[in-house]
Design an enzyme around this catalytic site. Structure first.
Site, PDB file in Angstrom:
ATOM      1  N   ASP A  39       0.850  -1.204   0.000  1.00  0.00           N
ATOM      2  CA  ASP A  39       0.000   0.000   0.000  1.00  0.00           C
ATOM      3  C   ASP A  39       0.878   1.244   0.000  1.00  0.00           C
ATOM      4  O   ASP A  39       2.056   1.194   0.359  1.00  0.00           O
ATOM      5  CB  ASP A  39      -0.967   0.009   1.202  1.00  0.00           C
ATOM      6  N   GLU A  93       0.015  -0.904   5.893  1.00  0.00           N
ATOM      7  CA  GLU A  93       1.090  -0.316   6.691  1.00  0.00           C
ATOM      8  C   GLU A  93       0.902   1.182   6.843  1.00  0.00           C
ATOM      9  O   GLU A  93       1.094   1.738   7.920  1.00  0.00           O
ATOM     10  CB  GLU A  93       2.455  -0.614   6.050  1.00  0.00           C
TER      11      GLU A  93
HETATM   12  N1  BES Z   1       8.665   3.132   5.524  1.00  0.00           N
HETATM   13  C1  BES Z   1       8.034   3.939   6.510  1.00  0.00           C
HETATM   14  C2  BES Z   1       8.728   3.894   7.848  1.00  0.00           C
HETATM   15  C3  BES Z   1      10.038   4.606   7.867  1.00  0.00           C
HETATM   16  C4  BES Z   1      10.062   5.967   7.697  1.00  0.00           C
HETATM   17  C5  BES Z   1      11.195   3.916   8.085  1.00  0.00           C
HETATM   18  C6  BES Z   1      11.261   6.636   7.709  1.00  0.00           C
HETATM   19  C7  BES Z   1      12.372   4.573   8.092  1.00  0.00           C
HETATM   20  C8  BES Z   1      12.408   5.936   7.888  1.00  0.00           C
HETATM   21  C9  BES Z   1       6.595   3.481   6.690  1.00  0.00           C
HETATM   22  O1  BES Z   1       5.966   3.203   5.473  1.00  0.00           O
HETATM   23  C10 BES Z   1       5.798   4.560   7.350  1.00  0.00           C
HETATM   24  O2  BES Z   1       5.574   5.572   6.731  1.00  0.00           O
HETATM   25  N2  BES Z   1       5.361   4.335   8.573  1.00  0.00           N
HETATM   26  C11 BES Z   1       4.449   5.191   9.234  1.00  0.00           C
HETATM   27  C12 BES Z   1       3.794   4.339  10.268  1.00  0.00           C
HETATM   28  C13 BES Z   1       2.452   4.808  10.727  1.00  0.00           C
HETATM   29  C14 BES Z   1       1.462   4.980   9.612  1.00  0.00           C
HETATM   30  C15 BES Z   1       1.931   3.861  11.781  1.00  0.00           C
HETATM   31  C16 BES Z   1       5.169   6.354   9.877  1.00  0.00           C
HETATM   32  O3  BES Z   1       6.325   6.230  10.287  1.00  0.00           O
HETATM   33  O4  BES Z   1       4.570   7.421   9.942  1.00  0.00           O
HETATM   34 MN    MN Z   2       7.132   2.067   4.254  1.00  0.00          MN
HETATM   35 MN    MN Z   3       5.307   5.127   4.604  1.00  0.00          MN
END
Ligand code: BES
Ligand code: MN
Ligand code: MN
Length: 457
Positions: free
Chosen positions: A88, A153
């Site tokens: 997604d 996610e």
């Molecule tokens: N891939 C990201 C997480 C991430 C961001 C890892 C920056 C390393 C560096 C993931 O898709 C994401 O955006 N996660 C969200 C989680 C939330 C929706 C629970 C986030 O970090 O805001």
């Molecule tokens: Mn991600």
């Molecule tokens: Mn993300």
């Protein structure tokens, strides 16, 4: 391995064409009108997983979007990798800031531009191609591997914990591999050993049953926009410290050794400010920028809404005001405990002049691992082979909620090997992925399976 690497080098262009097809599917999990696209994307991934030679490929339904599962289990005695990624993507607005349409992947200046290019379709696709190269050239993989791709996610993985708990046996493995994070900088491959957690709230204030004339009523009725601003102003002090009582109680202090290591990283504060158009940095006193984003918790306003925001002027006393507020957490802060502290504090801050409603949204636990784990070391060697450089060890400020679940429910360590760059606009307009990093990432992933094969279980 030479045959495998040759295959990857020869197929470079084809990979980009295939990735473009995946990037063309607008699998935006946050928007109900894209539900069919999300489903179609899951099916596309399943078809691709069959094409590359994975077995038992299927969509596993959840109360939300399906999990795509596929495996190759033909290496008895060798370790089993549980690969996790997400198909997604985030919404694309503001659309007018995109230089090319978000779902028509376009290559410019060595970068492939599209929503999901870096987060996370491009990075998942690297592993598809690494598996394909092994299976095409050798008819086998050096390790066993189970893929799970989730479709929620970006909306907080609400159903994934349940999925993991319900399939503990089927998901049994030795290590989790994830490519959903970033490199420290261009030319500096990285292994991420820590993620922040998250607690997210919406706050709604109401000051009257309807909008009021600000001349007739202003000065006699509390303005919810104003009250909200005053409440928010009390959430952090001028030194960037969160003022919720008890907020820092469980924070594991930064280790001096960690601080020393991070000081050696080539972080350029001037360039950081310039790259992102920041006039002056702001954060918790006595911590560096890396420390603030990797190892310290924070509270941020993600959005504010109230009153008249159109062109021109309208004299109105808004009836309601709304804020989206989230907190990034670090070990050992517990999202539930922090949520309770936050709610209690907000209740205390809200004056009797407004009615308050707090709504808790998604979240996740923080995560950290030690990097003397042999799987992490194996990943380090693989990345060195793929990128010609030793990786540095980093933490990240972002969150991947399921990582701590893998640790707690399955007892598995995770290896986070990501190839996104800090300026690749994840969640923003003009998201992109560096084509060389994508290519080297495929090679590194191919080596990763090979390096992990020799680890004693
Ligand atoms: N891939 C990201 C997480 C991430 C961001 C890892 C920056 C390393 C560096 C993931 O898709 C994401 O955006 N996660 C969200 C989680 C939330 C929706 C629970 C986030 O970090 O805001
Ligand atoms: Mn991600
Ligand atoms: Mn993300």
């Amino acid at each position: 391995m030479d045959k495998v690497i040759d295959f990857i080098n020869v197929n470079r262009e084809r990979y980009l064409d295939e990735l473009k097809a995946l990037l063309a599917i607008p699998s935006i999990s946050a928007l109900p009108q894209h539900a069919a696209d999300v489903k179609r994307c899951a099916e596309w991934c399943a078809d691709e997983m069959r094409r590359i030679g994975l077995q038992n490929v299927r969509l596993v339904s959840t109360p939300g979007n399906p999990v795509v599962y596929g495996e190759w289990m033909g290496a008895p005695g060798a370790p089993t990798i549980l690969f996790y990624g997400h198909y997604d993507v985030q919404p694309v607005d503001p659309l007018d800031l995109w230089e090319s349409p978000p779902f028509e992947a376009t290559i410019r200046d060595g970068e492939i531009f599209a929503r999901g290019a870096a987060d996370d379709k491009g990075q998942v696709f690297m592993h598809f191609k690494a598996v394909e190269a092994h299976l095409k050239q050798n008819g086998r993989l050096p390790v066993n591997i189970k893929f799970i791709l989730e479709g929620e996610e970006e909306v907080g993985s609400e159903n994934l914990d349940g999925f993991v708990r319900a399939h503990k046996q089927e998901l049994a493995a030795d290590v989790v591999v994830i490519s959903d994070s970033g490199m420290f900088d261009r030319g500096i491959p990285s292994i991420c050993y820590g993620l922040r957690g998250l607690v997210y709230f919406q706050i709604d204030l109401r000051g009257s049953s309807t909008d009021l004339h600000s001349g007739s009523f202003g000065g006699a009725v509390a303005n919810p926009a104003f009250v909200l601003a005053q409440m928010i102003a009390q959430m952090k002090d001028r030194g960037g410290r969160v003022k919720i009582p008890g907020f820092y109680a469980d924070v594991v202090p930064l280790q001096e050794t960690e601080r020393e290591e991070w000081k050696k990283l080539p972080f350029n504060e001037k360039k950081y400010k310039k790259d992102f158009g920041i006039p002056k940095l702001f954060g918790e006193s006595d911590y560096t920028t890396l420390e603030r984003t990797w190892a310290r918790p924070t509270l941020e306003v993600n959005g504010l809404l109230s009153g008249f925001t159109g062109e021109g002027a309208k004299t109105v006393l808004p009836a309601v005001a709304m804020a989206k507020i989230s907190m990034r957490l670090v070990p050992n802060q517990d999202p539930n405990a922090i949520a309770e502290l936050f709610e209690a504090y907000v209740k205390k801050l809200a004056p009797k002049t407004v009615t308050l409603k707090t709504t808790r949204m998604h979240g996740g636990k923080p995560w950290m691992t030690s990097f003397d784990n042999p799987f992490v070391q194996a990943a380090g060697r693989a990345i060195e082979k793929g990128f010609g450089k030793r990786p540095v060890f980093t933490r990240e400020g972002g969150s991947i909620p399921v990582v701590s679940t893998f640790q707690e429910e399955l007892g598995l360590p995770s290896v986070l090997f990501g190839v996104g760059l800090p300026d690749e606009n994840a969640h923003a307009p003009n998201e992109k992925l560096d084509v060389s990093n994508f290519h080297n990432g495929i090679i590194a992933s191919a080596y990763l399976y090979d390096e992990m094969a020799h680890i004693a279980r």
